[in-house]
Write an enzyme that holds these catalytic residues in place. Sequence first.
Site, PDB file in Angstrom:
ATOM      1  N   CYS A 131      -3.305 -13.285  -4.398  1.00 44.47           N
ATOM      2  CA  CYS A 131      -2.950 -13.728  -2.995  1.00 44.47           C
ATOM      3  C   CYS A 131      -3.293 -15.369  -2.966  1.00 44.47           C
ATOM      4  O   CYS A 131      -3.411 -15.866  -1.893  1.00 44.47           O
ATOM      5  CB  CYS A 131      -3.921 -12.929  -2.035  1.00 44.47           C
ATOM      6  SG  CYS A 131      -5.854 -13.093  -2.259  1.00 44.47           S
TER       7      CYS A 131
ATOM      8  N   ASP B  40      -6.532  -5.772  -6.528  1.00 43.81           N
ATOM      9  CA  ASP B  40      -6.467  -6.561  -5.170  1.00 43.81           C
ATOM     10  C   ASP B  40      -7.353  -7.508  -4.962  1.00 43.81           C
ATOM     11  O   ASP B  40      -8.277  -7.546  -4.126  1.00 43.81           O
ATOM     12  CB  ASP B  40      -6.119  -5.651  -4.163  1.00 43.81           C
ATOM     13  CG  ASP B  40      -5.769  -5.999  -2.689  1.00 43.81           C
ATOM     14  OD1 ASP B  40      -5.323  -7.390  -2.857  1.00 43.81           O
ATOM     15  OD2 ASP B  40      -6.027  -5.846  -1.788  1.00 43.81           O
TER      16      ASP B  40
ATOM     17  N   PHE C  47     -11.593  -4.016  -6.091  1.00 42.25           N
ATOM     18  CA  PHE C  47     -11.693  -5.068  -4.751  1.00 42.25           C
ATOM     19  C   PHE C  47     -10.983  -4.128  -3.550  1.00 42.25           C
ATOM     20  O   PHE C  47     -10.238  -4.741  -2.891  1.00 42.25           O
ATOM     21  CB  PHE C  47     -10.868  -6.132  -5.203  1.00 42.25           C
ATOM     22  CG  PHE C  47     -11.192  -6.704  -6.633  1.00 42.25           C
ATOM     23  CD1 PHE C  47     -12.313  -7.632  -6.589  1.00 42.25           C
ATOM     24  CD2 PHE C  47     -10.442  -6.746  -7.654  1.00 42.25           C
ATOM     25  CE1 PHE C  47     -12.786  -8.461  -7.963  1.00 42.25           C
ATOM     26  CE2 PHE C  47     -10.737  -7.110  -8.890  1.00 42.25           C
ATOM     27  CZ  PHE C  47     -11.783  -7.996  -9.069  1.00 42.25           C
TER      28      PHE C  47
ATOM     29  N   ARG D 177       0.925  -1.262   0.159  1.00 42.28           N
ATOM     30  CA  ARG D 177      -0.004   0.089   0.024  1.00 42.28           C
ATOM     31  C   ARG D 177       0.887   1.298   0.103  1.00 42.28           C
ATOM     32  O   ARG D 177       0.548   2.098  -0.911  1.00 42.28           O
ATOM     33  CB  ARG D 177      -0.995   0.045   1.184  1.00 42.28           C
ATOM     34  CG  ARG D 177      -2.004  -1.019   1.210  1.00 42.28           C
ATOM     35  CD  ARG D 177      -3.081  -0.916   2.435  1.00 42.28           C
ATOM     36  NE  ARG D 177      -2.697  -1.729   3.430  1.00 42.28           N
ATOM     37  CZ  ARG D 177      -3.449  -2.919   3.708  1.00 42.28           C
ATOM     38  NH1 ARG D 177      -3.920  -3.578   2.968  1.00 42.28           N
ATOM     39  NH2 ARG D 177      -3.025  -3.453   4.819  1.00 42.28           N
TER      40      ARG D 177
ATOM     41  N   ASP E 225     -16.023  -2.144  -4.791  1.00 43.98           N
ATOM     42  CA  ASP E 225     -16.227  -3.677  -4.014  1.00 43.98           C
ATOM     43  C   ASP E 225     -17.482  -4.095  -4.377  1.00 43.98           C
ATOM     44  O   ASP E 225     -18.649  -3.213  -4.372  1.00 43.98           O
ATOM     45  CB  ASP E 225     -15.695  -3.593  -2.666  1.00 43.98           C
ATOM     46  CG  ASP E 225     -15.240  -4.851  -2.156  1.00 43.98           C
ATOM     47  OD1 ASP E 225     -14.120  -5.218  -1.985  1.00 43.98           O
ATOM     48  OD2 ASP E 225     -16.246  -5.902  -1.837  1.00 43.98           O
TER      49      ASP E 225
END
Length: 400
Positions: free
Chosen positions: A341, A301, A230, A214, A252
Amino acid sequence: MSNAAAILKKGEGRTIKSGGLWIFDNEIARVEGDFTNGEIIAVEDFDGYFMGWGYINTRSRIRIRLLSRKREDMITDEFLEKRVRACWEYRRDVIDTGCCRLIFGEADFLPGIVVDKFSDILVVESLTLGIDLLKEKIINLLKKVLAEDGIIIRGVYERSDARVREQEGMQRYKGFIGDPFDTQVIIEENGVKYYVDVKDGQKTGFFLDQKLNRRAVARLCKDKKVLDCFTHTGSFALNAGKAGAASVLGVDASDTGVQQAARNAELNGLSDTVHFTCADVFELLPQLEKQGEQFDVVILDPPAFTKSRSSIKNAVKGYREINLRGMKLVKNGGYLATCSCSHFMDPQLFAKTIREAASGAHKYLRQVEFHTQAPDHPILWTSDESYYLKFYIFQVVDRH
């Protein structure tokens, strides 16, 4: 601890012999002696050579998880305190500890348990039966070690509600360990404040693993128009806003997440420049492209599109699609931050997928930075599962 011992088949135990901590059910010839599931037993090779102490669960395919490798390192309170102390000393060296991951399972040689620190609150996730029996002892030792540095823990909340517990024959559970407290906790990271919902937020309430990523993106955002996809509870968007972005749009699919993100923007005095919308990113990006929208910085993300090897093909399609759409929305010479991720999306496959997306979007990518998860989520080189986050920043340039 039990007096039982698991005897490996000849030629098995390759994972633990190469430094790993897991022994699978098909690697064990027999277990000698009595035990109950969750107890710590000895592990021996086929010829009687001592391999370590670990906890056993006959309901799990991962039959035994090692806690120590030396016969003299039996799993006593003193041994656990040594492990916990090592966890804290490492974090103190490598990261801002105001909020951080204190214990990261196998990567900290305490398989099956995760503990996150949000200011003066701990959130614990216990994923296996053996560690569940040691959980409160580990938490108390952690509180003791932190108190020695003047850090007094106000409360502990358990978020053991992951589906993986069912594979251990355990129920999913969440609730207080000790006295109850307000589960909306305010934390500060990189100078940005957040409300963290440790009771009902995703995972343990906040994704600490992106802390340094970040910060890396924020450096590119001053006076820029930014799109954060996201956004969850707004962390990348708020870092961009704090860095002086001209405007930020966070997207989101979760209405709850978007509401929390808007609260976080208000908490930081950023409501005028950082805005959020509830939408499906896969649907929104083509719409923005059709409207001729362009951004200086686009951040992707996404959640893990795959949690197993069997669904990797669909995950690749998803990553390729959002990266292609994201690149098309970046102004010539602007920046794309993109990550995965998912442990199963290995670094080579992720890089290949991004390359294909760039080809489809007719863009050149110039790599600015590559990162993994923050160092409080250490990558243990003998535990592949501990390496999961891949994070790139690219400059996106039109092909000419």
